[in-house]
Design a protein around this motif. Structure first.
Motif, PDB file in Angstrom:
ATOM      1  N   ARG A  17      90.544  24.869   8.784  1.00  8.30           N
ATOM      2  CA  ARG A  17      89.600  24.705   9.746  1.00  8.30           C
ATOM      3  C   ARG A  17      89.472  25.999  10.528  1.00  8.30           C
ATOM      4  N   GLY A  18      88.599  26.096  11.528  1.00 12.05           N
ATOM      5  CA  GLY A  18      88.442  27.197  12.371  1.00 12.05           C
ATOM      6  C   GLY A  18      88.082  28.380  11.940  1.00 12.05           C
ATOM      7  N   ILE A  19      88.624  29.590  12.406  1.00 14.64           N
ATOM      8  CA  ILE A  19      88.330  30.826  11.959  1.00 14.64           C
ATOM      9  C   ILE A  19      88.712  30.907  10.572  1.00 14.64           C
ATOM     10  N   GLY A  20      89.797  30.544   9.921  1.00 10.96           N
ATOM     11  CA  GLY A  20      90.154  31.042   8.572  1.00 10.96           C
ATOM     12  C   GLY A  20      89.389  30.108   7.706  1.00 10.96           C
ATOM     13  N   PHE A  21      88.728  29.015   8.147  1.00 12.66           N
ATOM     14  CA  PHE A  21      87.944  28.058   7.206  1.00 12.66           C
ATOM     15  C   PHE A  21      86.500  28.877   7.262  1.00 12.66           C
ATOM     16  N   GLY A  22      86.055  29.367   8.437  1.00 14.27           N
ATOM     17  CA  GLY A  22      84.857  30.178   8.217  1.00 14.27           C
ATOM     18  C   GLY A  22      84.818  31.464   7.455  1.00 14.27           C
ATOM     19  N   VAL A  23      85.975  32.360   7.589  1.00 13.35           N
ATOM     20  CA  VAL A  23      86.295  33.258   6.813  1.00 13.35           C
ATOM     21  C   VAL A  23      86.052  33.004   5.231  1.00 13.35           C
ATOM     22  N   ALA A  24      86.967  31.897   5.062  1.00  8.31           N
ATOM     23  CA  ALA A  24      87.096  31.798   3.376  1.00  8.31           C
ATOM     24  C   ALA A  24      85.707  31.134   3.141  1.00  8.31           C
ATOM     25  N   LYS A  25      84.939  30.498   3.793  1.00  6.79           N
ATOM     26  CA  LYS A  25      83.684  29.850   3.544  1.00  6.79           C
ATOM     27  C   LYS A  25      82.751  31.393   3.143  1.00  6.79           C
ATOM     28  N   VAL A  26      82.719  32.303   4.240  1.00  6.19           N
ATOM     29  CA  VAL A  26      81.805  33.356   3.923  1.00  6.19           C
ATOM     30  C   VAL A  26      82.096  34.248   2.566  1.00  6.19           C
ATOM     31  N   LEU A  27      83.477  34.344   2.238  1.00 11.08           N
ATOM     32  CA  LEU A  27      83.939  35.207   1.293  1.00 11.08           C
ATOM     33  C   LEU A  27      83.682  34.256  -0.203  1.00 11.08           C
ATOM     34  N   ALA A  28      83.694  32.759  -0.164  1.00 13.31           N
ATOM     35  CA  ALA A  28      83.217  32.254  -1.142  1.00 13.31           C
ATOM     36  C   ALA A  28      81.711  32.342  -1.551  1.00 13.31           C
ATOM     37  N   GLU A  30      80.071  34.797  -0.855  1.00 16.84           N
ATOM     38  CA  GLU A  30      79.807  36.306  -1.496  1.00 16.84           C
ATOM     39  C   GLU A  30      80.511  36.360  -2.879  1.00 16.84           C
ATOM     40  N   GLY A  31      81.026  35.133  -3.531  1.00 15.17           N
ATOM     41  CA  GLY A  31      81.453  35.330  -4.718  1.00 15.17           C
ATOM     42  C   GLY A  31      83.002  35.752  -5.103  1.00 15.17           C
ATOM     43  N   CYS A  32      83.671  35.579  -3.877  1.00 16.64           N
ATOM     44  CA  CYS A  32      85.208  35.996  -4.333  1.00 16.64           C
ATOM     45  C   CYS A  32      85.759  34.547  -4.920  1.00 16.64           C
ATOM     46  N   GLN A  33      86.801  34.813  -5.334  1.00 19.65           N
ATOM     47  CA  GLN A  33      87.569  33.852  -5.900  1.00 19.65           C
ATOM     48  C   GLN A  33      88.709  33.665  -4.689  1.00 19.65           C
ATOM     49  N   VAL A  34      88.677  32.562  -3.960  1.00 19.57           N
ATOM     50  CA  VAL A  34      89.335  32.508  -2.747  1.00 19.57           C
ATOM     51  C   VAL A  34      90.644  31.501  -2.716  1.00 19.57           C
ATOM     52  N   VAL A  35      91.503  32.024  -1.995  1.00 19.25           N
ATOM     53  CA  VAL A  35      92.782  31.219  -2.228  1.00 19.25           C
ATOM     54  C   VAL A  35      93.166  30.621  -0.449  1.00 19.25           C
ATOM     55  N   VAL A  36      93.037  29.525  -0.134  1.00 18.92           N
ATOM     56  CA  VAL A  36      92.976  28.700   1.193  1.00 18.92           C
ATOM     57  C   VAL A  36      94.604  28.417   1.231  1.00 18.92           C
ATOM     58  N   ASP A  59      85.536  28.530  -7.534  1.00 20.20           N
ATOM     59  CA  ASP A  59      86.888  29.266  -7.834  1.00 20.20           C
ATOM     60  C   ASP A  59      87.711  29.381  -6.442  1.00 20.20           C
ATOM     61  N   VAL A  60      88.057  28.152  -6.067  1.00 19.14           N
ATOM     62  CA  VAL A  60      88.752  28.165  -4.603  1.00 19.14           C
ATOM     63  C   VAL A  60      90.036  27.265  -4.830  1.00 19.14           C
ATOM     64  N   LEU A  61      91.113  28.051  -4.574  1.00 22.58           N
ATOM     65  CA  LEU A  61      92.480  27.336  -4.827  1.00 22.58           C
ATOM     66  C   LEU A  61      93.078  26.917  -3.513  1.00 22.58           C
ATOM     67  N   ALA A  62      93.710  25.737  -3.379  1.00 26.46           N
ATOM     68  CA  ALA A  62      94.342  25.295  -2.039  1.00 26.46           C
ATOM     69  C   ALA A  62      95.690  25.175  -2.229  1.00 26.46           C
ATOM     70  N   VAL A  63      96.485  25.925  -1.217  1.00 25.34           N
ATOM     71  CA  VAL A  63      97.978  25.752  -1.191  1.00 25.34           C
ATOM     72  C   VAL A  63      98.564  25.371  -0.180  1.00 25.34           C
ATOM     73  N   ALA A  64      99.465  24.498  -0.204  1.00 24.78           N
ATOM     74  CA  ALA A  64     100.100  23.988   1.199  1.00 24.78           C
ATOM     75  C   ALA A  64     101.462  25.178   1.457  1.00 24.78           C
ATOM     76  N   ALA A  65     101.326  25.589   2.400  1.00 20.35           N
ATOM     77  CA  ALA A  65     102.412  26.675   2.682  1.00 20.35           C
ATOM     78  C   ALA A  65     102.566  26.878   4.314  1.00 20.35           C
ATOM     79  N   ASP A  66     103.862  26.712   4.727  1.00 20.51           N
ATOM     80  CA  ASP A  66     104.004  27.030   6.151  1.00 20.51           C
ATOM     81  C   ASP A  66     104.396  28.541   6.292  1.00 20.51           C
ATOM     82  N   LEU A  67     103.444  29.185   6.878  1.00 21.15           N
ATOM     83  CA  LEU A  67     103.848  30.564   7.016  1.00 21.15           C
ATOM     84  C   LEU A  67     104.940  31.182   7.873  1.00 21.15           C
ATOM     85  N   LYS A  82      99.083  33.701  -9.862  1.00 14.99           N
ATOM     86  CA  LYS A  82      99.282  32.986 -11.235  1.00 14.99           C
ATOM     87  C   LYS A  82      97.951  32.354 -11.592  1.00 14.99           C
ATOM     88  N   LYS A  83      97.124  31.953 -10.512  1.00 12.69           N
ATOM     89  CA  LYS A  83      95.979  31.344 -10.754  1.00 12.69           C
ATOM     90  C   LYS A  83      94.824  32.398 -11.066  1.00 12.69           C
TER      91      LYS A  83
END
Length: 264
Positions: A17-28, A30-36, A59-67, A82-83
């Protein structure tokens, strides 16, 4: 403007959500292969599905990870590569640290903020740099905060620890610029996210004002008189990731509606 990002692999952590979601959406878009990623599997899966449905890019991959966990940060990079293969764009983003004054914050709070705001950036950067160096091309983009230049009351952790990202980004720009890798930071101001509501609630609890009044007060000193949208920050990230920005390196760029008053 054609940015030429189609097919490039972009990693955008903390993006349910928030900033990260907005950035990922714009990059998607633009045709990027996006990992969220985010800590919660369900929330990041929903975000992935929403990005795919709204942009038409699957081409969007979701990964659960605690930074804040080094092993999770390493696994995030491993699963992304890997993807899709080597990561070309790191749009580094994290959730916010705990608000509070210096007197209120504990050693545990400080330890958590360092892991969240600095060490996670170090771990992810270490993970993506080998692939970028091998291909002689890469974009390191660190989303930080306008508090780097204009500290805010009751946000001591953010005011302090986020400054370290500026030093990291500048150092990487110098070290890896000769290898075709640029490193830049973004200092965002008041972007309309849950964080703004959290800060407003903190102000309201301290002053007796309503949350609505606190929300209005937060943007009182913004010349444009409004909050920014996450997608607006995403457009800046997309530009910095493009070849059009290949000579921008080692910069810290503000996107704050004019909030920061300093000239430099």
């Amino acid at each position: 403007m054609e940015l030429g990002l189609s097919g490039k692999v972009a990693l955008v952590p903390a993006s349910s959500r928030g900033i990260g979601f907005g950035v990922a959406k714009v990059l998607a878009m633009e045709g990027c292969q996006v990992v969220v990623s985010s800590r919660n599997h369900d929330s990041i899966s929903k975000a992935r599905n929403l990005i795919a449905s709204e942009t038409g890019n699957h081409d969007v991959l979701a990964v659960a990870a605690d930074l804040t966990v080094r092993e999770d940060a390493h696994r995030l990079v491993d699963e992304a590569e890997k993807k899709f293969g080597a990561i070309a764009i790191l749009a580094y983003n994290t959730g916010p640290p705990k608000p509070g004054t210096f007197k209120e914050l504990t050693d545990k709070d400080w330890d958590g903020a360092v892991r969240l705001l600095l060490l996670s950036a170090v771990w992810l950067t270490r993970g993506v740099l080998p692939g970028m160096a091998e291909r002689k091309w890469g974009r390191l983009i660190y989303i930080t905060s306008s508090t780097l230049r204009q500290p805010l009351p009751n946000l001591v952790l953010s005011n302090t620890v986020r400054l370290s990202i500026a030093g990291l980004s500048k150092s990487l720009a110098i070290e890896y610029g000769p290898q075709g890798i640029t490193s830049n930071g973004i200092m965002q101001g008041h972007i309309l996210t849950d964080r703004q509501h959290q800060v407003a609630e903190d102000i309201a609890s301290r002053t007796g004002k309503s949350v609505e009044e606190a929300m209005k007060e937060l943007v009182r000193d913004v010349p444009q008189g409004r909050y920014g949208r996450p997608e607006e920050l995403g457009y800046l990230v997309a530009f910095l990731a493009s070849e059009n920005a290949s000579y921008i390196n080692g910069a810290m760029l503000a996107i704050d509606g004019g909030l920061i008053r300093s000239v430099f």
